[in-house]
Write an enzyme that holds these catalytic residues in place. Structure first.
Site, PDB file in Angstrom:
ATOM      1  CB  CYS A 116     -82.196  83.319 -11.011  1.00 47.62           C
ATOM      2  SG  CYS A 116     -83.043  85.160  -9.627  1.00 47.62           S
ATOM      3  CG  HIS A 256     -85.320  80.937 -12.889  1.00 42.55           C
ATOM      4  ND1 HIS A 256     -85.511  81.219 -10.958  1.00 42.55           N
ATOM      5  CD2 HIS A 256     -85.146  82.217 -12.886  1.00 42.55           C
ATOM      6  CE1 HIS A 256     -85.459  82.420 -10.858  1.00 42.55           C
ATOM      7  NE2 HIS A 256     -85.545  83.460 -11.423  1.00 42.55           N
ATOM      8  CG  ASN A 286     -87.739  85.307  -9.106  1.00 43.08           C
ATOM      9  OD1 ASN A 286     -86.878  84.259  -9.279  1.00 43.08           O
ATOM     10  ND2 ASN A 286     -87.410  85.632 -10.607  1.00 43.08           N
TER      11      ASN A 286
HETATM   12  O1  UT7 Z   1     -84.992  86.543 -12.376  1.00 43.85           O
HETATM   13  C1  UT7 Z   1     -85.183  87.339 -13.189  1.00 43.85           C
HETATM   14  C2  UT7 Z   1     -85.537  88.227 -11.973  1.00 43.85           C
HETATM   15  N1  UT7 Z   1     -86.462  89.223 -12.653  1.00 43.85           N
HETATM   16  C3  UT7 Z   1     -87.926  88.497 -13.901  1.00 43.85           C
HETATM   17  O2  UT7 Z   1     -87.474  87.416 -13.921  1.00 43.85           O
HETATM   18  C4  UT7 Z   1     -88.185  89.490 -14.443  1.00 43.85           C
HETATM   19  C5  UT7 Z   1     -88.378  89.687 -15.704  1.00 43.85           C
HETATM   20  N2  UT7 Z   1     -89.669  90.221 -16.645  1.00 43.85           N
HETATM   21  C6  UT7 Z   1     -90.737  90.459 -16.417  1.00 43.85           C
HETATM   22  O3  UT7 Z   1     -91.519  89.559 -16.033  1.00 43.85           O
HETATM   23  C7  UT7 Z   1     -91.765  90.891 -16.777  1.00 43.85           C
HETATM   24  O4  UT7 Z   1     -91.376  91.896 -17.803  1.00 43.85           O
HETATM   25  C8  UT7 Z   1     -92.502  91.909 -16.084  1.00 43.85           C
HETATM   26  C9  UT7 Z   1     -93.382  90.435 -15.072  1.00 43.85           C
HETATM   27  C10 UT7 Z   1     -91.448  92.559 -14.751  1.00 43.85           C
HETATM   28  C11 UT7 Z   1     -93.412  92.868 -16.400  1.00 43.85           C
HETATM   29  O5  UT7 Z   1     -94.617  92.478 -18.019  1.00 43.85           O
HETATM   30  P1  UT7 Z   1     -94.029  93.166 -18.931  1.00 43.85           P
HETATM   31  O6  UT7 Z   1     -95.702  92.483 -19.239  1.00 43.85           O
HETATM   32  O7  UT7 Z   1     -93.270  93.636 -19.714  1.00 43.85           O
HETATM   33  O8  UT7 Z   1     -94.896  94.445 -18.514  1.00 43.85           O
HETATM   34  P2  UT7 Z   1     -94.120  96.152 -18.922  1.00 43.85           P
HETATM   35  O9  UT7 Z   1     -93.307  96.836 -17.891  1.00 43.85           O
HETATM   36  O10 UT7 Z   1     -94.273  96.180 -20.334  1.00 43.85           O
HETATM   37  O11 UT7 Z   1     -95.865  97.338 -17.490  1.00 43.85           O
HETATM   38  C12 UT7 Z   1     -97.031  97.487 -18.515  1.00 43.85           C
HETATM   39  C13 UT7 Z   1     -97.072  97.952 -17.712  1.00 43.85           C
HETATM   40  C14 UT7 Z   1     -97.342  99.319 -17.322  1.00 43.85           C
HETATM   41  O12 UT7 Z   1     -98.127 100.260 -17.713  1.00 43.85           O
HETATM   42  P3  UT7 Z   1     -97.806 101.385 -18.741  1.00 43.85           P
HETATM   43  O13 UT7 Z   1     -96.739 102.343 -18.568  1.00 43.85           O
HETATM   44  O14 UT7 Z   1     -98.122 100.109 -19.973  1.00 43.85           O
HETATM   45  O15 UT7 Z   1     -98.519 102.596 -18.316  1.00 43.85           O
HETATM   46  C15 UT7 Z   1     -96.198  99.258 -15.776  1.00 43.85           C
HETATM   47  O16 UT7 Z   1     -96.971 100.501 -14.785  1.00 43.85           O
HETATM   48  O17 UT7 Z   1     -98.036  97.573 -16.717  1.00 43.85           O
HETATM   49  C16 UT7 Z   1     -98.072  98.427 -15.674  1.00 43.85           C
HETATM   50  N3  UT7 Z   1     -96.887  97.638 -14.158  1.00 43.85           N
HETATM   51  C17 UT7 Z   1     -98.250  96.695 -14.003  1.00 43.85           C
HETATM   52  N4  UT7 Z   1     -99.686  96.853 -13.727  1.00 43.85           N
HETATM   53  C18 UT7 Z   1    -100.462  97.180 -12.539  1.00 43.85           C
HETATM   54  C19 UT7 Z   1     -95.838  96.871 -13.873  1.00 43.85           C
HETATM   55  N5  UT7 Z   1     -95.807  96.264 -12.860  1.00 43.85           N
HETATM   56  C20 UT7 Z   1     -97.514  96.281 -12.467  1.00 43.85           C
HETATM   57  C21 UT7 Z   1     -98.271  95.792 -11.372  1.00 43.85           C
HETATM   58  N6  UT7 Z   1     -99.219  95.800 -11.438  1.00 43.85           N
HETATM   59  N7  UT7 Z   1     -97.515  95.143 -10.523  1.00 43.85           N
END
Ligand code: UT7
Length: 337
Positions: A116, A256, A286
């Site tokens: 990115c 970004h 993104n």
């Molecule tokens: O350009 C570079 C590319 N990458 C990025 O920019 C990614 C950077 N990271 C992020 O933006 C965030 O870490 C995410 C948006 C990917 C995730 O957000 P988070 O607040 O860190 O959530 P998490 O990974 O801690 O997940 C929390 C919960 C999990 O469930 P459990 O284990 O707590 O039961 C996930 O399984 O949310 C769940 N989850 C979802 N639930 C509904 C993950 N994706 C989803 C979804 N819908 N799409």
């Protein structure tokens, strides 16, 4: 002796495919909800390329707009750099494909892999060829069709990304304008947090790699999030320091567009009021290397960036990489071409 040249953006373009995929559409595809996606990322919808559309198709449209905006023709280009993580194929490069499509016959062409951060890496790289005196006009493109490498059964990744392209023409500009300060960096040790494991020389394509879904984006979202929170503010501060400027000198901050919470955290680190921050992650998701040039073009079109403004671009991404660039905006008009 080397001449000290000011290099800046003299033309900008962007393009996204027509088809829109909303969070409500995604609710029907994976176990997710509009509320979760909006609250955790700020994304409401993203644009998705058709089956017969590849990255170079989006790149050409953005590039044609940038050339028209700059008022130059493709045969004036000396170099084309494309930042992309989703090339049409392994080779030829997207840069060579669009060199042919644009009929930019004089231009050298290569792709740059910095995830990115690719567009800002490309701006800094392209500007060096002009500063050195080797080239006069350089086209820098960030273009992606991430939809093609997403696992549409993986809710952790498929809700985050979108397709699009942005392009900029670099040239010598009046003294005091253009790129004033830069910061590029990488932390290869974290590369495994965001990767597409198969299809390269480490894990060539095979029936097994397909069965294992190894040709899709694999990401540890939490680790990438922590990395982004750390480097976005730091990189912008270093680029500003390199330009002998402070955050309060900035008129528009163009980060970004990965996640609204990452953008807010970077703005907070810089003590930047949110009115000065360009945000369009809600509309496009993104778009990786395309996100910064698309946001910049929109900021110019809606008057958020004007002549004499000081702007800061900052990105992070696969590699892991980061890149930031401080620019004094030199373009008089913000005509929509
Ligand atoms: O350009 C570079 C590319 N990458 C990025 O920019 C990614 C950077 N990271 C992020 O933006 C965030 O870490 C995410 C948006 C990917 C995730 O957000 P988070 O607040 O860190 O959530 P998490 O990974 O801690 O997940 C929390 C919960 C999990 O469930 P459990 O284990 O707590 O039961 C996930 O399984 O949310 C769940 N989850 C979802 N639930 C509904 C993950 N994706 C989803 C979804 N819908 N799409």
């Amino acid at each position: 002796m080397r001449e000290n040249k000011a290099v800046g953006i003299i033309g900008l373009g962007c393009y996204v495919p027509e088809k829109v995929l909303t969070n409500f559409d995604l609710e029907k595809m994976v176990d997710t909800s509009n509320d979760w996606i909006v609250e955790r990322t700020g994304i409401k919808q993203r644009h998705i390329a058709g089956d017969d559309v590849a990255t170079s198709d989006l790149a050409v449209k953005a590039a044609e707009q940038a050339l028209a905006d700059a008022g130059i023709s493709a045969d004036e280009l000396d170099l084309i750099i494309v930042g992309t993580a989703t090339p049409d194929m392994y080779f030829p490069s997207v840069a060579c494909i669009i060199q042919n499509k644009l009929k930019a016959t004089k231009a050298a062409a290569f792709d740059l892999s910095a995830g990115c951060s690719g567009f800002v890496y490309g701006l800094v790289t392209g500007s060096q060829f002009i500063i050195s005196g080797l080239y006069k006009k350089v086209l820098v493109v960030g273009a992606e069709t991430l939809s093609k490498i997403l696992d549409w059964t993986d809710r952790n990744t498929c809700v985050l990304f979108g397709d699009g392209a942005g392009a900029a023409v670099l040239s010598v500009v009046d003294d005091g304008y253009g790129i004033l300060g830069v910061e590029l960096g990488a932390e290869g040790a974290g590369g495994h947090y965001l990767s597409l494991p198969a299809g390269g020389s480490r894990l060539p394509a095979s029936e097994l790699t397909v069965a294992n879904r190894s040709h899709f984006v694999h990401m540890n979202g939490n680790e990438v999030f922590k990395f982004a929170i750390k480097v976005m503010g730091e990189a912008a501060l270093k680029a500003l320091e390199n330009a002998s400027l402070k955050p309060e000198d900035v008129d528009c901050f163009i980060p970004h567009q990965a996640n609204i919470r990452i953008i807010q955290s970077a703005a907070k680190r810089l003590k930047m009021p949110m009115e000065k921050v360009m945000i369009n992650v809600d509309k496009y998701g993104n778009t990786s290397s395309a996100s910064i040039p698309i946001a910049l073009k929109e900021a110019v079109m809606n008057g958020k960036v004007k002549k004499d403004d000081t702007i800061v671009l900052v990105g992070f991404g696969a590699g892991l990489t980061w890149a930031s660039c401080v620019i004094k905006w030199c373009k008089e008009d913000n005509t929509i071409v």
